[in-house]
Design a protein around this motif. Structure first.
Motif, PDB file in Angstrom:
ATOM      1  N   UNK A   7     -18.731   1.336  39.435  1.00 33.59           N
ATOM      2  CA  UNK A   7     -19.687   2.443  40.224  1.00 33.59           C
ATOM      3  C   UNK A   7     -19.584   3.663  39.433  1.00 33.59           C
ATOM      4  N   UNK A   8     -19.159   3.702  38.158  1.00 37.47           N
ATOM      5  CA  UNK A   8     -19.073   4.747  37.116  1.00 37.47           C
ATOM      6  C   UNK A   8     -20.326   4.762  36.122  1.00 37.47           C
ATOM      7  N   UNK A   9     -20.364   3.555  35.575  1.00 35.58           N
ATOM      8  CA  UNK A   9     -21.067   3.226  34.495  1.00 35.58           C
ATOM      9  C   UNK A   9     -22.222   2.125  34.508  1.00 35.58           C
ATOM     10  N   UNK A  10     -22.019   1.628  35.901  1.00 35.19           N
ATOM     11  CA  UNK A  10     -22.838   0.183  36.001  1.00 35.19           C
ATOM     12  C   UNK A  10     -22.749  -1.080  35.361  1.00 35.19           C
ATOM     13  N   UNK A  11     -21.440  -0.995  34.681  1.00 34.02           N
ATOM     14  CA  UNK A  11     -21.255  -2.229  33.885  1.00 34.02           C
ATOM     15  C   UNK A  11     -20.770  -3.229  34.886  1.00 34.02           C
ATOM     16  N   UNK A  12     -21.366  -4.521  34.660  1.00 32.91           N
ATOM     17  CA  UNK A  12     -21.446  -5.544  35.507  1.00 32.91           C
ATOM     18  C   UNK A  12     -20.327  -6.892  34.980  1.00 32.91           C
ATOM     19  N   UNK A  13     -19.614  -7.176  35.883  1.00 33.33           N
ATOM     20  CA  UNK A  13     -18.737  -8.283  35.598  1.00 33.33           C
ATOM     21  C   UNK A  13     -18.782  -9.355  36.694  1.00 33.33           C
ATOM     22  N   UNK A  14     -18.337 -10.702  36.214  1.00 32.19           N
ATOM     23  CA  UNK A  14     -18.325 -11.880  36.869  1.00 32.19           C
ATOM     24  C   UNK A  14     -17.116 -11.775  38.081  1.00 32.19           C
ATOM     25  N   UNK A  15     -17.406 -11.649  39.215  1.00 29.22           N
ATOM     26  CA  UNK A  15     -16.157 -11.638  40.129  1.00 29.22           C
ATOM     27  C   UNK A  15     -15.924 -12.961  40.796  1.00 29.22           C
ATOM     28  N   UNK A  16     -16.160 -14.074  40.247  1.00 32.17           N
ATOM     29  CA  UNK A  16     -15.641 -15.450  40.937  1.00 32.17           C
ATOM     30  C   UNK A  16     -14.141 -15.538  40.718  1.00 32.17           C
ATOM     31  N   UNK A  17     -13.509 -15.802  41.772  1.00 32.07           N
ATOM     32  CA  UNK A  17     -12.342 -16.036  41.893  1.00 32.07           C
ATOM     33  C   UNK A  17     -11.348 -14.962  42.320  1.00 32.07           C
ATOM     34  N   UNK A  18     -12.094 -13.569  42.109  1.00 32.57           N
ATOM     35  CA  UNK A  18     -11.186 -12.421  42.581  1.00 32.57           C
ATOM     36  C   UNK A  18     -11.240 -12.182  44.083  1.00 32.57           C
TER      37      UNK A  18
END
Length: 498
Positions: A7-18
């Motif tokens: 939410x701060x910098x807009x960096x995207x991550x793969x959230x599979x399995x979380x």
């Protein structure tokens, strides 16, 4: 596969399995990211405040497998968080709006421009007109310096000449006063006899003809030439230049005899001030400059030259040379007079009474011998004569002081144009002679009778020699007879004034 966005910098991550609610730290900005939380919209133009991803400042985070600034995190969010923790951390980005780089660039540009100009000037040199102008300025400067140096040298030379010249002119009055006052000592001390003698010697050495020139009579030892009968020929032959002492004696005797007592002695100042009166001479290794001081007096002939000078720059002037163009004639008349052709002419005195002249027998007939010149001489008696001309009166006063008359005073009497004044002078001298004989004043008897003979010898009749008219002093003493007085009275009585 779901994507989790910071939410701060807009960096995207793969959230599979979380699972929802799990948190992990964003590798881009360092803030915590919560799984399942809605992604906040990315602010336009806002720079991230966290650590920069690998790949340099201001670069957008990579999307998908080939993002710039480093490989995309692979695997599960946990693996990605672990990988993120292994990434190097970056500080906050530099603030925008700084001008340091611009200033440095400008400075560097100016330096480069100056270097370029220097290189161009050094390589090509100044324009030809600038070179010509510079050369002309240098020449003008050198010319000004040369002129200033020359002016300084000229001024110094003029000053060096000015001192002896002015000092020489100041001696004009002193020389005149010494001669006018018959001050032999003062005049003698004004000469540099050593330099004077050396100058004469240099002249004769350079030109031996000076030994036979008329000027030799005051320059050299020598003698008056005589013919086979022993009579003077009127020629003087010099032998060697005088030394300083003999030159002093010769010149001072001449001046005392022919200058002292002269009338109207004067310094010809205007003549001495003229440019032609300046002189320069070299004696040995010494150079002198000065002025000719011209002295004149009545019946003295040409002007007399006293060369007064000193080395350049000095005011210690002395008389270095002396010239009198009448010296030869004056000394020849005194020291070696030519025999008069009418010495024994009984008619040489046109004023004498013919009845008393012993000319009865011009052919020398022994039966008619000449009359006795001592017959009928007048008796001793004062004449009462006395001249009125100042010069003649001075001559009488000089005889009263038992002094002989020098040639200057004798010339005054001889040159007197008035016969009356001349006869009055003879009468006054005869009266002094009568007193001298009466008082047996030996010097006065000699001086007065000698002066009478020097002036009026041509009026002495035939048969009377010099020893008959002058009270000489010799080995036989001096005569006490009054005959010389009576003979002079006879000459006086026959001297015509009209």
């Amino acid at each position: 596969m779901s994507t989790i966005t910071c939410a701060s910098c807009g960096m995207e991550y793969d959230g599979s399995g979380l699972q929802a609610g799990v948190q992990f730290q964003c590798t881009q900005c360092g803030n915590m990211v919560q799984v399942g939380a809605p992604a906040a919209p990315r602010a336009v133009g806002k720079r991230p405040t966290g650590r920069r991803p690998a790949g340099g400042p201001g670069r957008a985070p990579a999307r998908g497998p080939a993002r710039a600034g480093g490989p995309r995190p692979a695997g599960s969010p946990m693996a990605q968080m672990q990988g993120a923790q292994n990434q190097p951390a970056y500080g906050p980005p530099q603030k925008s709006g700084g001008n340091a780089g611009v200033i440095v660039g400008i400075v560097v540009g100016v330096v480069v421009l100056v270097l370029v100009i220097v290189v161009v000037v050094a390589a090509g040199g100044p324009p030809p007109e600038d070179l010509a102008k510079q050369k002309q300025e240098e020449q003008n400067k050198q010319l000004r310096e040369d002129m200033a140096k020359k002016d300084a040298e000229t001024k110094a030379a003029n000053e060096a000449l000015k001192k002896p010249m002015e000092a020489a002119m100041n001696q004009g009055t002193a020389i005149e006063a010494a001669i006018r006052g018959s001050d032999a000592t003062t005049l003698e001390n004004m000469f540099d006899w050593q330099t004077y003698a050396a100058y004469n010697s240099d002249l004769i050495q350079a030109n031996p003809e000076f030994l036979t020139a008329k000027s030799a009579v005051l320059m050299c030892t020598g003698s008056w030439d005589k013919d086979k009968d022993g009579s003077p020929t009127g020629t003087f032959t010099g032998e060697a230049p005088f030394g300083s002492d003999s030159l002093r004696t010769r010149v001072m005797d001449y001046i005392k005899n022919f200058y002292f007592g002269a009338q109207n002695i004067r310094w010809e100042k205007a003549r001495s001030e003229a440019d032609g009166a300046a002189f320069s001479l070299t004696v040995g290794s010494n150079s002198y400059v000065g002025k000719r001081i011209y002295i004149a007096f009545d019946k003295g002939g040409k002007e007399k030259e006293f060369w007064v000078g000193a080395p350049k720059g000095s005011s210690d002037v002395r008389i270095l040379n002396f010239i009198d163009k009448d010296a030869f004639t004056s000394l020849q008349t005194k020291e070696a007079p030519k025999k008069r052709t009418d010495d024994r002419n009984p008619l040489r005195n046109p004023d004498r009474d013919p009845d008393k002249d012993p000319a009865k027998n011009p052919d020398g007939d022994p039966e008619d011998p000449p009359a006795d010149p001592d017959a009928n001489l007048p008796e001793v008696a004062n004449t009462g004569g006395m001249p009125t001309e100042a010069a003649l009166v001075n001559c009488i006063e000089e005889l009263k002081r038992d002094n002989p008359l020098n040639d200057a005073r004798l010339k005054q009497i001889k040159g007197e144009t008035s016969k009356a004044e001349k006869k009055a002078t003879m009468g006054a001298m005869i009266d002094l002679l009568i007193a001298a004989v009466k008082n047996n004043n030996r010097n006065a008897k000699r001086n007065i009778s000698a002066a009478l003979y020097d002036v009026w010898d041509v009026f002495v009749p035939q048969g009377w020699e010099k020893e008959d008219m002058v009270y000489t002093i010799d080995f036989n003493g001096q005569s006490d007879s009054d005959l010389p007085i009576r003979r002079w009275l006879d000459v006086y009585n026959n001297y015509k004034v009209d």
